[in-house]
Write a protein that holds these residues in place. Structure first.
Motif, PDB file in Angstrom:
ATOM      1  N   ILE A   1       0.835  -1.206   0.000  1.00 38.61           N
ATOM      2  CA  ILE A   1       0.000   0.000   0.000  1.00 38.61           C
ATOM      3  C   ILE A   1       0.872   1.259   0.000  1.00 38.61           C
ATOM      4  CG2 ILE A   1      -1.632   1.345   1.378  1.00 38.61           C
ATOM      5  CD1 ILE A   1      -2.833  -1.309   2.301  1.00 38.61           C
ATOM      6  N   ILE A   2       0.525   2.192  -0.873  1.00 38.29           N
ATOM      7  CA  ILE A   2       1.169   3.508  -0.883  1.00 38.29           C
ATOM      8  C   ILE A   2       0.406   4.391   0.103  1.00 38.29           C
ATOM      9  CG2 ILE A   2       1.694   5.558  -2.251  1.00 38.29           C
ATOM     10  CD1 ILE A   2       1.823   3.747  -4.708  1.00 38.29           C
ATOM     11  N   THR A   3       1.106   4.971   1.054  1.00 38.98           N
ATOM     12  CA  THR A   3       0.470   5.803   2.071  1.00 38.98           C
ATOM     13  C   THR A   3       0.983   7.228   1.970  1.00 38.98           C
ATOM     14  OG1 THR A   3       0.266   3.913   3.572  1.00 38.98           O
ATOM     15  CG2 THR A   3       0.040   6.114   4.534  1.00 38.98           C
ATOM     16  N   ILE A   4       0.069   8.176   1.819  1.00 30.78           N
ATOM     17  CA  ILE A   4       0.390   9.603   1.819  1.00 30.78           C
ATOM     18  C   ILE A   4      -0.543  10.272   2.808  1.00 30.78           C
ATOM     19  CG2 ILE A   4       0.515  11.724   0.461  1.00 30.78           C
ATOM     20  CD1 ILE A   4       0.891   9.968  -2.022  1.00 30.78           C
ATOM     21  N   LYS A   5       0.008  10.631   3.968  1.00 34.00           N
ATOM     22  CA  LYS A   5      -0.797  11.154   5.065  1.00 34.00           C
ATOM     23  C   LYS A   5      -1.887  10.147   5.405  1.00 34.00           C
ATOM     24  CE  LYS A   5       0.349  16.000   4.155  1.00 34.00           C
ATOM     25  NZ  LYS A   5       0.997  16.260   5.446  1.00 34.00           N
ATOM     26  N   ASP A   6      -3.181  10.527   5.319  1.00 33.72           N
ATOM     27  CA  ASP A   6      -4.247   9.575   5.646  1.00 33.72           C
ATOM     28  C   ASP A   6      -4.840   8.906   4.399  1.00 33.72           C
ATOM     29  OD1 ASP A   6      -5.458  11.827   4.629  1.00 33.72           O
ATOM     30  OD2 ASP A   6      -7.017  11.949   6.171  1.00 33.72           O
ATOM     31  N   LEU A   7      -4.145   9.052   3.253  1.00 31.01           N
ATOM     32  CA  LEU A   7      -4.573   8.439   2.001  1.00 31.01           C
ATOM     33  C   LEU A   7      -3.836   7.125   1.795  1.00 31.01           C
ATOM     34  CD1 LEU A   7      -6.118   8.702  -0.755  1.00 31.01           C
ATOM     35  CD2 LEU A   7      -4.041   9.811  -1.629  1.00 31.01           C
ATOM     36  N   GLU A   8      -4.581   6.052   1.485  1.00 23.70           N
ATOM     37  CA  GLU A   8      -3.987   4.743   1.231  1.00 23.70           C
ATOM     38  C   GLU A   8      -4.384   4.258  -0.159  1.00 23.70           C
ATOM     39  OE1 GLU A   8      -5.243   2.084   4.260  1.00 23.70           O
ATOM     40  OE2 GLU A   8      -4.034   3.020   5.838  1.00 23.70           O
ATOM     41  N   ILE A   9      -3.383   3.829  -0.944  1.00 22.71           N
ATOM     42  CA  ILE A   9      -3.631   3.309  -2.285  1.00 22.71           C
ATOM     43  C   ILE A   9      -3.100   1.883  -2.330  1.00 22.71           C
ATOM     44  CG2 ILE A   9      -3.246   3.637  -4.763  1.00 22.71           C
ATOM     45  CD1 ILE A   9      -2.536   6.566  -4.121  1.00 22.71           C
ATOM     46  N   ASP A  10      -4.004   0.922  -2.457  1.00 19.06           N
ATOM     47  CA  ASP A  10      -3.641  -0.485  -2.538  1.00 19.06           C
ATOM     48  C   ASP A  10      -3.447  -0.839  -4.005  1.00 19.06           C
ATOM     49  OD1 ASP A  10      -3.575  -3.274  -2.657  1.00 19.06           O
ATOM     50  OD2 ASP A  10      -4.881  -3.493  -0.914  1.00 19.06           O
ATOM     51  N   THR A  11      -2.178  -0.978  -4.440  1.00 22.36           N
ATOM     52  CA  THR A  11      -1.897  -1.194  -5.856  1.00 22.36           C
ATOM     53  C   THR A  11      -2.131  -2.635  -6.298  1.00 22.36           C
ATOM     54  OG1 THR A  11       0.455  -1.611  -5.423  1.00 22.36           O
ATOM     55  CG2 THR A  11      -0.210   0.669  -5.861  1.00 22.36           C
ATOM     56  N   GLN A  12      -2.342  -3.528  -5.347  1.00 22.24           N
ATOM     57  CA  GLN A  12      -2.633  -4.910  -5.715  1.00 22.24           C
ATOM     58  C   GLN A  12      -4.126  -5.129  -5.926  1.00 22.24           C
ATOM     59  OE1 GLN A  12      -0.881  -7.894  -3.232  1.00 22.24           O
ATOM     60  NE2 GLN A  12      -2.037  -9.566  -4.143  1.00 22.24           N
ATOM     61  N   ASP A  13      -4.937  -4.646  -4.993  1.00 25.07           N
ATOM     62  CA  ASP A  13      -6.383  -4.817  -5.091  1.00 25.07           C
ATOM     63  C   ASP A  13      -7.074  -3.622  -5.725  1.00 25.07           C
ATOM     64  OD1 ASP A  13      -6.236  -7.312  -3.911  1.00 25.07           O
ATOM     65  OD2 ASP A  13      -6.395  -6.509  -1.889  1.00 25.07           O
ATOM     66  N   LEU A  14      -6.290  -2.587  -6.110  1.00 20.62           N
ATOM     67  CA  LEU A  14      -6.814  -1.388  -6.771  1.00 20.62           C
ATOM     68  C   LEU A  14      -7.875  -0.703  -5.913  1.00 20.62           C
ATOM     69  CD1 LEU A  14      -7.206  -2.787 -10.413  1.00 20.62           C
ATOM     70  CD2 LEU A  14      -5.158  -1.947  -9.267  1.00 20.62           C
ATOM     71  N   LYS A  15      -7.583  -0.558  -4.640  1.00 26.12           N
ATOM     72  CA  LYS A  15      -8.514   0.074  -3.718  1.00 26.12           C
ATOM     73  C   LYS A  15      -7.883   1.329  -3.116  1.00 26.12           C
ATOM     74  CE  LYS A  15     -10.910  -4.208  -2.446  1.00 26.12           C
ATOM     75  NZ  LYS A  15     -11.276  -5.120  -1.338  1.00 26.12           N
ATOM     76  N   VAL A  16      -8.732   2.304  -2.825  1.00 27.33           N
ATOM     77  CA  VAL A  16      -8.272   3.568  -2.261  1.00 27.33           C
ATOM     78  C   VAL A  16      -9.089   3.896  -1.031  1.00 27.33           C
ATOM     79  CG1 VAL A  16      -8.016   6.054  -2.678  1.00 27.33           C
ATOM     80  CG2 VAL A  16      -7.549   4.421  -4.529  1.00 27.33           C
TER      81      VAL A  16
END
Length: 227
Positions: free
Chosen positions: A128-143
């Motif tokens: 998961i890419i984490t920027i502050k309280d934003l999470e981007i799951d690049t495997q499951d394509l979820k935000v």
């Protein structure tokens, strides 16, 4: 590669079919939205080309109905409607690109190849890419933001991922366009503004701290530190 074209102008329809055939792309054509879905059940297609103003179900209704069950097959709108609101309507319901009539067939071909290339690129298997309280799951394509799931269209997700991977670096409209659409046409540049607005409504609207920012005259970036 095989395309399904929704177009009620018989002359244009024949011209598109002939051109795509010359470029080694098979193409079936229908002239109204109801026939479109009957044909769709008969064949498997790699891309859909949709005119908006057609009989029965119009192109926007067809696009919306496709996206209810199919999130991945590229959809390219081919239409005489050129207003920015028309583009926003199309992108909101899941269109991947928007080409205004009259268009050059070479540009149509390039847009189709770009969409097909993007749809066939496997997603990176990373954490998961984490920027502050934003999470981007690049495997499951979820935000998620602050733990709340955010539904994004494929193009919105791609744009967010590109900005996130820039690690705070400003990206120009041209740079974004080349990465997402793989084309260099100026007509794509206002499309970037549309998608940035979409992302801001979904990512930033209900949060005091805004993450998707603009540097006037340069481009867009995601806020990674204190500013």
């Amino acid at each position: 590669m095989k395309a399904l074209l929704l177009e009620d102008d018989p002359i244009l329809s024949k011209e598109v079919i002939s051109f795509l055939k010359s470029m080694k792309i098979e193409c079936d054509a229908v002239f109204d939205g109801e026939i479109f879905f009957r044909q769709q059940k008969l064949e498997a297609y790699d891309i859909y080309l949709l005119d908006i103003n057609v009989p029965k179900l119009n192109g926007l209704d067809v696009c919306k109905q496709i996206r209810e069950n199919d999130k991945s097959t590229p959809i390219l709108m081919l239409t005489a409607y050129r207003d920015i609101q028309d583009k926003m309507d199309a992108f909101t319901i899941g269109a991947d690109d928007y080409l205004v009539k009259p268009f050059h067939f070479d540009e149509l071909y390039i847009r189709i190849l770009a969409l097909l290339r993007r749809s066939n690129v496997p997603q990176e298997k990373k954490d998961i890419i984490t920027i502050k309280d934003l999470e981007i799951d690049t495997q499951d394509l979820k935000v998620k933001r602050n733990g709340v799931a955010i539904e994004l269209t494929p193009k919105e997700y791609q744009l967010l991922l590109i900005l996130a991977k820039a690690h705070g670096r400003v990206l120009s409209k041209q740079a974004i366009s080349e990465q997402i659409w793989d084309v260099h046409f100026d007509s794509n540049l206002n499309t970037i503004e549309v998608y940035i607005n979409f992302l801001r409504k979904k990512i930033d609207k209900n949060h005091e701290e805004k993450l998707i920012l603009t540097r006037p005259g340069y481009g867009y970036y995601i806020k990674t530190g204190d500013e």
